[in-house]
Design a protein around this motif. Structure first.
Motif, PDB file in Angstrom:
ATOM      1  N   LYS A   1       0.832  -1.214   0.000  1.00 29.65           N
ATOM      2  CA  LYS A   1       0.000   0.000   0.000  1.00 29.65           C
ATOM      3  C   LYS A   1       0.865   1.263   0.000  1.00 29.65           C
ATOM      4  O   LYS A   1       0.568   2.235  -0.702  1.00 29.65           O
ATOM      5  CB  LYS A   1      -0.936  -0.007   1.212  1.00 29.65           C
ATOM      6  CG  LYS A   1      -1.943  -1.147   1.200  1.00 29.65           C
ATOM      7  CD  LYS A   1      -2.872  -1.104   2.391  1.00 29.65           C
ATOM      8  CE  LYS A   1      -2.150  -1.311   3.710  1.00 29.65           C
ATOM      9  NZ  LYS A   1      -1.475  -2.616   3.804  1.00 29.65           N
ATOM     10  N   ALA A   2       1.949   1.257   0.800  1.00 24.92           N
ATOM     11  CA  ALA A   2       2.837   2.427   0.823  1.00 24.92           C
ATOM     12  C   ALA A   2       3.502   2.614  -0.530  1.00 24.92           C
ATOM     13  O   ALA A   2       3.668   3.744  -1.014  1.00 24.92           O
ATOM     14  CB  ALA A   2       3.882   2.265   1.920  1.00 24.92           C
ATOM     15  N   ARG A   3       3.864   1.533  -1.148  1.00 22.21           N
ATOM     16  CA  ARG A   3       4.484   1.591  -2.479  1.00 22.21           C
ATOM     17  C   ARG A   3       3.517   2.188  -3.495  1.00 22.21           C
ATOM     18  O   ARG A   3       3.905   3.023  -4.329  1.00 22.21           O
ATOM     19  CB  ARG A   3       4.908   0.184  -2.879  1.00 22.21           C
ATOM     20  CG  ARG A   3       5.586   0.070  -4.224  1.00 22.21           C
ATOM     21  CD  ARG A   3       6.234  -1.298  -4.335  1.00 22.21           C
ATOM     22  NE  ARG A   3       6.548  -1.650  -5.710  1.00 22.21           N
ATOM     23  CZ  ARG A   3       7.229  -2.727  -6.056  1.00 22.21           C
ATOM     24  NH1 ARG A   3       7.664  -3.558  -5.133  1.00 22.21           N
ATOM     25  NH2 ARG A   3       7.485  -2.989  -7.321  1.00 22.21           N
ATOM     26  N   LEU A   4       2.247   1.800  -3.419  1.00 18.13           N
ATOM     27  CA  LEU A   4       1.241   2.342  -4.327  1.00 18.13           C
ATOM     28  C   LEU A   4       1.020   3.834  -4.054  1.00 18.13           C
ATOM     29  O   LEU A   4       0.895   4.630  -4.988  1.00 18.13           O
ATOM     30  CB  LEU A   4      -0.070   1.576  -4.175  1.00 18.13           C
ATOM     31  CG  LEU A   4      -1.237   2.068  -5.037  1.00 18.13           C
ATOM     32  CD1 LEU A   4      -0.893   1.946  -6.522  1.00 18.13           C
ATOM     33  CD2 LEU A   4      -2.510   1.292  -4.725  1.00 18.13           C
ATOM     34  N   ALA A   5       0.974   4.208  -2.779  1.00 18.82           N
ATOM     35  CA  ALA A   5       0.799   5.623  -2.426  1.00 18.82           C
ATOM     36  C   ALA A   5       1.948   6.453  -2.979  1.00 18.82           C
ATOM     37  O   ALA A   5       1.734   7.555  -3.505  1.00 18.82           O
ATOM     38  CB  ALA A   5       0.714   5.771  -0.908  1.00 18.82           C
ATOM     39  N   ALA A   6       3.172   5.947  -2.872  1.00 18.24           N
ATOM     40  CA  ALA A   6       4.345   6.661  -3.382  1.00 18.24           C
ATOM     41  C   ALA A   6       4.270   6.826  -4.891  1.00 18.24           C
ATOM     42  O   ALA A   6       4.525   7.915  -5.434  1.00 18.24           O
ATOM     43  CB  ALA A   6       5.611   5.904  -2.990  1.00 18.24           C
ATOM     44  N   LEU A   7       3.922   5.764  -5.581  1.00 16.26           N
ATOM     45  CA  LEU A   7       3.846   5.803  -7.035  1.00 16.26           C
ATOM     46  C   LEU A   7       2.769   6.771  -7.500  1.00 16.26           C
ATOM     47  O   LEU A   7       2.987   7.597  -8.397  1.00 16.26           O
ATOM     48  CB  LEU A   7       3.567   4.395  -7.576  1.00 16.26           C
ATOM     49  CG  LEU A   7       3.403   4.279  -9.097  1.00 16.26           C
ATOM     50  CD1 LEU A   7       4.727   4.544  -9.794  1.00 16.26           C
ATOM     51  CD2 LEU A   7       2.871   2.896  -9.473  1.00 16.26           C
ATOM     52  N   PHE A   8       1.593   6.694  -6.879  1.00 19.80           N
ATOM     53  CA  PHE A   8       0.491   7.550  -7.312  1.00 19.80           C
ATOM     54  C   PHE A   8       0.783   9.016  -7.006  1.00 19.80           C
ATOM     55  O   PHE A   8       0.540   9.900  -7.842  1.00 19.80           O
ATOM     56  CB  PHE A   8      -0.814   7.118  -6.650  1.00 19.80           C
ATOM     57  CG  PHE A   8      -1.988   7.963  -7.060  1.00 19.80           C
ATOM     58  CD1 PHE A   8      -2.440   7.946  -8.373  1.00 19.80           C
ATOM     59  CD2 PHE A   8      -2.623   8.806  -6.153  1.00 19.80           C
ATOM     60  CE1 PHE A   8      -3.504   8.747  -8.783  1.00 19.80           C
ATOM     61  CE2 PHE A   8      -3.687   9.595  -6.541  1.00 19.80           C
ATOM     62  CZ  PHE A   8      -4.134   9.574  -7.864  1.00 19.80           C
ATOM     63  N   ALA A   9       1.312   9.294  -5.813  1.00 23.94           N
ATOM     64  CA  ALA A   9       1.638  10.678  -5.451  1.00 23.94           C
ATOM     65  C   ALA A   9       2.651  11.261  -6.421  1.00 23.94           C
ATOM     66  O   ALA A   9       2.523  12.410  -6.880  1.00 23.94           O
ATOM     67  CB  ALA A   9       2.170  10.736  -4.023  1.00 23.94           C
ATOM     68  N   ALA A  10       3.689  10.489  -6.772  1.00 22.51           N
ATOM     69  CA  ALA A  10       4.694  10.962  -7.724  1.00 22.51           C
ATOM     70  C   ALA A  10       4.061  11.231  -9.079  1.00 22.51           C
ATOM     71  O   ALA A  10       4.426  12.192  -9.771  1.00 22.51           O
ATOM     72  CB  ALA A  10       5.814   9.930  -7.849  1.00 22.51           C
ATOM     73  N   GLY A  11       3.096  10.387  -9.478  1.00 27.18           N
ATOM     74  CA  GLY A  11       2.409  10.590 -10.753  1.00 27.18           C
ATOM     75  C   GLY A  11       1.565  11.848 -10.768  1.00 27.18           C
ATOM     76  O   GLY A  11       1.500  12.562 -11.780  1.00 27.18           O
ATOM     77  N   VAL A  12       0.907  12.145  -9.642  1.00 24.22           N
ATOM     78  CA  VAL A  12       0.090  13.361  -9.553  1.00 24.22           C
ATOM     79  C   VAL A  12       0.963  14.602  -9.694  1.00 24.22           C
ATOM     80  O   VAL A  12       0.598  15.586 -10.348  1.00 24.22           O
ATOM     81  CB  VAL A  12      -0.686  13.400  -8.213  1.00 24.22           C
ATOM     82  CG1 VAL A  12      -1.335  14.756  -7.996  1.00 24.22           C
ATOM     83  CG2 VAL A  12      -1.757  12.302  -8.193  1.00 24.22           C
ATOM     84  N   LEU A  13       2.147  14.566  -9.102  1.00 21.60           N
ATOM     85  CA  LEU A  13       3.045  15.723  -9.122  1.00 21.60           C
ATOM     86  C   LEU A  13       3.859  15.834 -10.406  1.00 21.60           C
ATOM     87  O   LEU A  13       4.426  16.886 -10.695  1.00 21.60           O
ATOM     88  CB  LEU A  13       3.991  15.652  -7.919  1.00 21.60           C
ATOM     89  CG  LEU A  13       3.326  15.790  -6.545  1.00 21.60           C
ATOM     90  CD1 LEU A  13       4.330  15.486  -5.439  1.00 21.60           C
ATOM     91  CD2 LEU A  13       2.724  17.175  -6.369  1.00 21.60           C
ATOM     92  N   CYS A  14       3.929  14.734 -11.174  1.00 18.59           N
ATOM     93  CA  CYS A  14       4.740  14.705 -12.399  1.00 18.59           C
ATOM     94  C   CYS A  14       4.246  15.754 -13.402  1.00 18.59           C
ATOM     95  O   CYS A  14       3.041  15.918 -13.607  1.00 18.59           O
ATOM     96  CB  CYS A  14       4.669  13.310 -13.029  1.00 18.59           C
ATOM     97  SG  CYS A  14       5.565  13.161 -14.590  1.00 18.59           S
ATOM     98  N   LYS A  15       5.189  16.444 -14.037  1.00 19.52           N
ATOM     99  CA  LYS A  15       4.852  17.488 -15.011  1.00 19.52           C
ATOM    100  C   LYS A  15       4.590  16.918 -16.402  1.00 19.52           C
ATOM    101  O   LYS A  15       3.998  17.591 -17.243  1.00 19.52           O
ATOM    102  CB  LYS A  15       6.008  18.494 -15.109  1.00 19.52           C
ATOM    103  CG  LYS A  15       6.276  19.280 -13.842  1.00 19.52           C
ATOM    104  CD  LYS A  15       5.183  20.285 -13.573  1.00 19.52           C
ATOM    105  CE  LYS A  15       5.544  21.189 -12.404  1.00 19.52           C
ATOM    106  NZ  LYS A  15       4.476  22.176 -12.122  1.00 19.52           N
ATOM    107  N   ALA A  16       5.024  15.711 -16.647  1.00 21.69           N
ATOM    108  CA  ALA A  16       4.962  15.168 -18.008  1.00 21.69           C
ATOM    109  C   ALA A  16       3.947  14.054 -18.174  1.00 21.69           C
ATOM    110  O   ALA A  16       3.784  13.525 -19.272  1.00 21.69           O
ATOM    111  CB  ALA A  16       6.343  14.662 -18.427  1.00 21.69           C
ATOM    112  N   SER A  17       3.270  13.656 -17.106  1.00 24.56           N
ATOM    113  CA  SER A  17       2.377  12.494 -17.177  1.00 24.56           C
ATOM    114  C   SER A  17       1.115  12.766 -16.380  1.00 24.56           C
ATOM    115  O   SER A  17       1.108  13.562 -15.440  1.00 24.56           O
ATOM    116  CB  SER A  17       3.081  11.252 -16.625  1.00 24.56           C
ATOM    117  OG  SER A  17       2.184  10.173 -16.504  1.00 24.56           O
ATOM    118  N   ASP A  18       0.037  12.103 -16.776  1.00 29.00           N
ATOM    119  CA  ASP A  18      -1.201  12.211 -16.013  1.00 29.00           C
ATOM    120  C   ASP A  18      -1.503  10.915 -15.271  1.00 29.00           C
ATOM    121  O   ASP A  18      -2.606  10.693 -14.821  1.00 29.00           O
ATOM    122  CB  ASP A  18      -2.391  12.577 -16.915  1.00 29.00           C
ATOM    123  CG  ASP A  18      -2.613  11.563 -18.039  1.00 29.00           C
ATOM    124  OD1 ASP A  18      -1.858  10.574 -18.107  1.00 29.00           O
ATOM    125  OD2 ASP A  18      -3.541  11.761 -18.840  1.00 29.00           O
ATOM    126  N   ALA A  19      -0.537  10.044 -15.149  1.00 33.71           N
ATOM    127  CA  ALA A  19      -0.743   8.778 -14.440  1.00 33.71           C
ATOM    128  C   ALA A  19       0.553   8.382 -13.741  1.00 33.71           C
ATOM    129  O   ALA A  19       0.853   8.864 -12.660  1.00 33.71           O
ATOM    130  CB  ALA A  19      -1.217   7.695 -15.405  1.00 33.71           C
TER     131      ALA A  19
END
Length: 316
Positions: free
Chosen positions: A48-66
């Protein structure tokens, strides 16, 4: 504070059993329909922590929407633990509880305007480690969420969270992979034998990432010896003193988890039906001890080990 998983989050793609949940979260992000608070729940050892990290990084990413691209400025800042709009709260080293001061500081952080134009993201893990005062401090942010703020609560045992917290979050429950799928994943990711994967899966109580850590950390022999010793105590095939010696230097939480595994093995087997009442009592008591320990109660090994010995050997 940031977890080790965030050093290179874009290298840790979602785990196979997380794909549906990750896609639902990503779809909400693409449609700009993200809730202000997300509760990721499920058994320990599902990532779950791994998923939270991945999703949070995706939200903040400037080049991706996922999924995060890994190369933009935002991804580099997240990977280095220096992104000004991202904060991760977990118990401080040597402590089991998340105190009110850490939550108050995080609430203040969430109320600030995003510095990079996207979101302010706070992850609390595990959320059930919050003290009552800490949970109450967080509640105000849930009741009056700031704009563009995203709170992600990671919880192994969501039932321990106050109902007022749970009711204000959109819940996403991570499913268990099937046993064949988990075993195949373990063999592929650790290059272990099928027999070792099966052994680790059983000792981890069907928790794939816990099994992975057992294999990679060479902890399988000691955990198996501990579980067998506690099982012998339950079955009255070895003496109490022998078990206490076998427990060695294991952490108290590790001992309690192993005891719980041994009790549940017998509780849900046909052979255990004859004394299931005692095992139900044992299971509930061990769970109470684990919850209290994770909330910061320090029982002390000198007190707890004899008490655990009595619990496992006394019939109702």
């Amino acid at each position: 504070m940031r977890p080790p998983e965030l050093l290179t989050p874009w290298l840790n793609r979602e785990l196979p059993w997380q794909q549906d949940v990750f896609e639902r979260l990503s779809s909400l992000e693409r449609q700009e329909k993200l809730p202000h608070a997300i509760l990721l729940t499920g058994s320990k050892g599902l990532g779950k922590a791994r998923l939270a990290a991945l999703f949070a990084a995706g939200v903040l990413c400037k080049a991706s929407d996922a999924e995060p691209c890994g190369s933009c400025e935002a991804c580099q800042l997240v990977g280095g633990g220096a992104h000004g709009d991202f904060r991760w709260i977990r118990p401080e080293e040597g402590k089991r509880a998340i105190g009110v001061d850490a939550i108050r500081a995080s609430v203040s952080f969430m109320q600030q305007t995003p510095g990079y134009g996207s979101h302010k993201i706070l992850v609390v893990e595990p959320a059930e480690a919050m003290t009552t005062a800490a949970a109450n401090a967080l509640l105000k942010t849930l009741e009056e969420p700031p704009g563009r703020a995203l709170l992600i609560l990671v919880s192994h045992r969501a039932g321990e969270l106050p109902a007022t917290i749970r009711s204000r979050c959109q819940r996403f429950n991570l499913p268990h992979p099937t046993k064949p799928a988990a075993l195949a994943w373990l063999v592929e990711n650790t290059s272990c034998s099928a027999q070792t994967a099966e052994q680790a899966y059983a000792l981890s109580r069907a928790q794939p990432l816990t099994a992975e850590r057992l294999i990679q950390g060479d902890d399988l022999p000691s955990i198996e010896a501990l579980t067998n010793a506690l099982g012998g105590l339950l079955d009255k095939t070895i003496a109490n003193q022998e078990v206490l010696v076998a427990l060695g230097g294991h952490d108290l939480d590790v001992i309690l988890e192993a005891a719980l595994h041994s009790v549940e093995q017998r509780l849900y087997s046909a052979a255990g039906a004859a004394y299931s009442r005692s095992n139900f009592h044992r299971r509930d008591q061990i769970l109470d001890w684990l919850i209290a320990s994770r909330k910061g109660v320090n029982f002390g090994r000198d007190v707890m080990l004899p008490e655990l010995g009595r619990l496992l050997t006394t019939e109702l």
